[in-house]
Design an enzyme around this catalytic site. Structure first.
Site, PDB file in Angstrom:
ATOM      1  N   GLY A  31       0.798  -1.224   0.000  1.00 17.96           N
ATOM      2  CA  GLY A  31       0.000   0.000   0.000  1.00 17.96           C
ATOM      3  C   GLY A  31       0.830   1.272   0.000  1.00 17.96           C
ATOM      4  N   HIS A  34       2.199   4.322  -5.158  1.00 16.63           N
ATOM      5  CA  HIS A  34       2.835   5.378  -5.952  1.00 16.63           C
ATOM      6  C   HIS A  34       3.004   4.852  -7.370  1.00 16.63           C
ATOM      7  CE1 HIS A  34       6.408   2.914  -5.488  1.00 16.63           C
ATOM      8  NE2 HIS A  34       6.261   2.965  -4.183  1.00 16.63           N
ATOM      9  N   HIS A  37       4.245   1.223  -8.021  1.00 21.39           N
ATOM     10  CA  HIS A  37       3.201   0.184  -7.923  1.00 21.39           C
ATOM     11  C   HIS A  37       2.306   0.214  -9.164  1.00 21.39           C
ATOM     12  CE1 HIS A  37       3.768   1.109  -3.455  1.00 21.39           C
ATOM     13  NE2 HIS A  37       4.054  -0.176  -3.522  1.00 21.39           N
ATOM     14  N   GLY A 149       8.909  -5.374  -8.560  1.00 23.27           N
ATOM     15  CA  GLY A 149       9.774  -4.287  -9.022  1.00 23.27           C
ATOM     16  C   GLY A 149      11.245  -4.595  -8.828  1.00 23.27           C
ATOM     17  N   GLU A 150      12.053  -4.140  -9.772  1.00 19.65           N
ATOM     18  CA  GLU A 150      13.511  -4.257  -9.610  1.00 19.65           C
ATOM     19  C   GLU A 150      14.016  -3.318  -8.514  1.00 19.65           C
ATOM     20  OE1 GLU A 150      15.223  -3.650 -13.478  1.00 19.65           O
ATOM     21  OE2 GLU A 150      14.826  -5.720 -14.087  1.00 19.65           O
ATOM     22  N   SER A 187       9.086   5.383  -3.618  1.00 19.41           N
ATOM     23  CA  SER A 187       8.942   4.440  -2.512  1.00 19.41           C
ATOM     24  C   SER A 187       7.873   4.948  -1.563  1.00 19.41           C
ATOM     25  CB  SER A 187      10.277   4.317  -1.773  1.00 19.41           C
ATOM     26  OG  SER A 187      10.095   3.659  -0.546  1.00 19.41           O
ATOM     27  N   ARG A 189       8.062   4.752   1.455  1.00 24.26           N
ATOM     28  CA  ARG A 189       8.790   5.385   2.564  1.00 24.26           C
ATOM     29  C   ARG A 189       9.133   6.842   2.284  1.00 24.26           C
ATOM     30  NH1 ARG A 189      10.811   1.307   6.114  1.00 24.26           N
ATOM     31  NH2 ARG A 189      10.471  -0.748   5.257  1.00 24.26           N
TER      32      ARG A 189
HETATM   33  P1  AMP Z   1       5.939  -2.553  -1.600  1.00 23.93           P
HETATM   34  O1  AMP Z   1       4.565  -1.998  -1.480  1.00 23.93           O
HETATM   35  O2  AMP Z   1       7.010  -1.590  -1.214  1.00 23.93           O
HETATM   36  O3  AMP Z   1       6.082  -3.907  -0.960  1.00 23.93           O
HETATM   37  O4  AMP Z   1       6.181  -2.794  -3.154  1.00 23.93           O
HETATM   38  C1  AMP Z   1       5.319  -3.596  -3.906  1.00 23.93           C
HETATM   39  C2  AMP Z   1       5.960  -3.880  -5.236  1.00 23.93           C
HETATM   40  O5  AMP Z   1       6.197  -2.654  -5.914  1.00 23.93           O
HETATM   41  C3  AMP Z   1       7.318  -4.572  -5.092  1.00 23.93           C
HETATM   42  O6  AMP Z   1       7.434  -5.567  -6.088  1.00 23.93           O
HETATM   43  C4  AMP Z   1       8.290  -3.442  -5.314  1.00 23.93           C
HETATM   44  O7  AMP Z   1       9.543  -3.847  -5.821  1.00 23.93           O
HETATM   45  C5  AMP Z   1       7.544  -2.612  -6.337  1.00 23.93           C
HETATM   46  N1  AMP Z   1       8.059  -1.238  -6.332  1.00 23.93           N
HETATM   47  C6  AMP Z   1       8.230  -0.441  -5.259  1.00 23.93           C
HETATM   48  N2  AMP Z   1       8.783   0.730  -5.625  1.00 23.93           N
HETATM   49  C7  AMP Z   1       8.980   0.660  -6.961  1.00 23.93           C
HETATM   50  C8  AMP Z   1       9.533   1.550  -7.930  1.00 23.93           C
HETATM   51  N3  AMP Z   1      10.017   2.750  -7.609  1.00 23.93           N
HETATM   52  N4  AMP Z   1       9.574   1.153  -9.227  1.00 23.93           N
HETATM   53  C9  AMP Z   1       9.102  -0.072  -9.580  1.00 23.93           C
HETATM   54  N5  AMP Z   1       8.582  -0.961  -8.707  1.00 23.93           N
HETATM   55  C10 AMP Z   1       8.510  -0.606  -7.419  1.00 23.93           C
END
Ligand code: AMP
Length: 283
Positions: A31, A34, A37, A149-150, A187, A189
């Site tokens: 969640g 951005h 996601h 995401g990478e 991010s 964060r």
């Molecule tokens: P999270 O909500 O942080 O667990 O991220 C969910 C998914 O979004 C994960 O596969 C992350 O790697 C991907 N993700 C997060 N930030 C980015 C970004 N800036 N660019 C591409 N993918 C992202």
């Protein structure tokens, strides 16, 4: 777009869609959505008939209670964004007890050396927590393809390994990193950064770019030392690690690269209370 809170409701819905022969894509998130996601979800919608997006802040992947507590949570805003941008999504928003019952614990996985470096070293038990939640979500959703995401490159490799360990028939697709205009990787964060910190935080991207530009030009120890010095001399940051590693094993290199192998630079640093990570392909 439908929001679902319960496993049974989700599996029933998915069974009906699967019986129609539909391809199911899955994007797991925590969640505070951005553009990063949204880029994963967009890619998923292009390749699947139905896309499931989960929004769940997974407690077992946090090693510090304060980090979990301070993790941004914006569920109403997230749902509004998804409603506005996408038509046919299933949003899975479970409560912690719906996923873990009374057993809020991580399973242990043997991810080998992949899990002992960088994020695995800095955040004890983190990848067991990631493996635990994904194993549960993959079992509920049984997606054909899942998108990651990478930005979390080490996690992407761990997920591929998890799927191999569990023998799951799910294809894992890696997606490029989305960035702010100043290069800072998007991010959840970042929402905790002040405007000034957001500006400063571009140093992570600049350092990776610097490593990329100099990769074939300067000796690796010089590249690495220059970057560490930049962080040491900047009181806004506490560098956790800067590493150059082979792209599939994540084995770090400190002296020289081997021809024909692919390398990436990885960085983690704290700015104030907020821990940021980023990485970049070097060749
Ligand atoms: P999270 O909500 O942080 O667990 O991220 C969910 C998914 O979004 C994960 O596969 C992350 O790697 C991907 N993700 C997060 N930030 C980015 C970004 N800036 N660019 C591409 N993918 C992202």
């Amino acid at each position: 777009m439908e929001t679902i809170h319960f496993k049974n409701e989700l599996t029933t819905h998915l069974e009906t869609r699967r019986e129609k022969g539909e391809i199911i894509g899955f994007v797991p998130t925590m969640g505070a959505l951005h553009e990063g996601h949204l880029s994963l979800i967009t890619k998923a919608t292009k390749n699947a008939d139905l896309v499931v997006v989960s929004i769940f802040v997974n407690p077992t992947q946090f090693d510090k209670p304060s980090d979990l507590e301070n993790y941004p949570k914006r569920i109403e805003n997230d749902l509004a964004i998804l409603r506005q941008k996408f038509k046919d999504l299933l949003i899975f928003v479970p409560q912690t007890a719906e996923i873990y019952g009374k057993d809020l614990k991580a399973e242990k996985f043997d991810f080998g050396e992949l899990a002992t470096k960088m994020e695995g070293r800095s955040r004890t038990g983190h990848f067991d927590g990631v493996g635990t939640i994904l194993k549960k979500l993959f079992k509920i959703i049984q997606p054909d393809t899942a998108y990651f995401g990478e930005k979390d490159y080490q996690q992407l490799l761990i997920v591929r390994k998890l799927v191999t360990i569990l023998g799951l028939p799910v294809k894992i697709v890696g997606c490029p990193i989305r960035r702010e205009e100043n290069g800072l990787a998007k991010s959840s964060r970042n929402k905790r950064l002040s405007a000034a910190q957001r500006k400063e935080a571009a140093l992570l991207y600049k350092s990776l770019k610097n490593a990329q530009n100099n990769f074939n030009q300067k000796p690796l120890p010089i590249i690495i030392e220059d970057i560490k010095m930049k962080f040491d001399s900047n009181p806004c940051f506490k560098l956790d690690y800067f590493e150059i590693a082979e792209a599939t094993s994540l084995s770090p290199i400190t002296t020289s690269a081997t021809k024909h192998k692919k390398y990436r630079a990885f960085i983690a640093a704290r700015i104030g209370e907020v821990r940021l990570i980023d990485n970049m392909a070097l060749n």
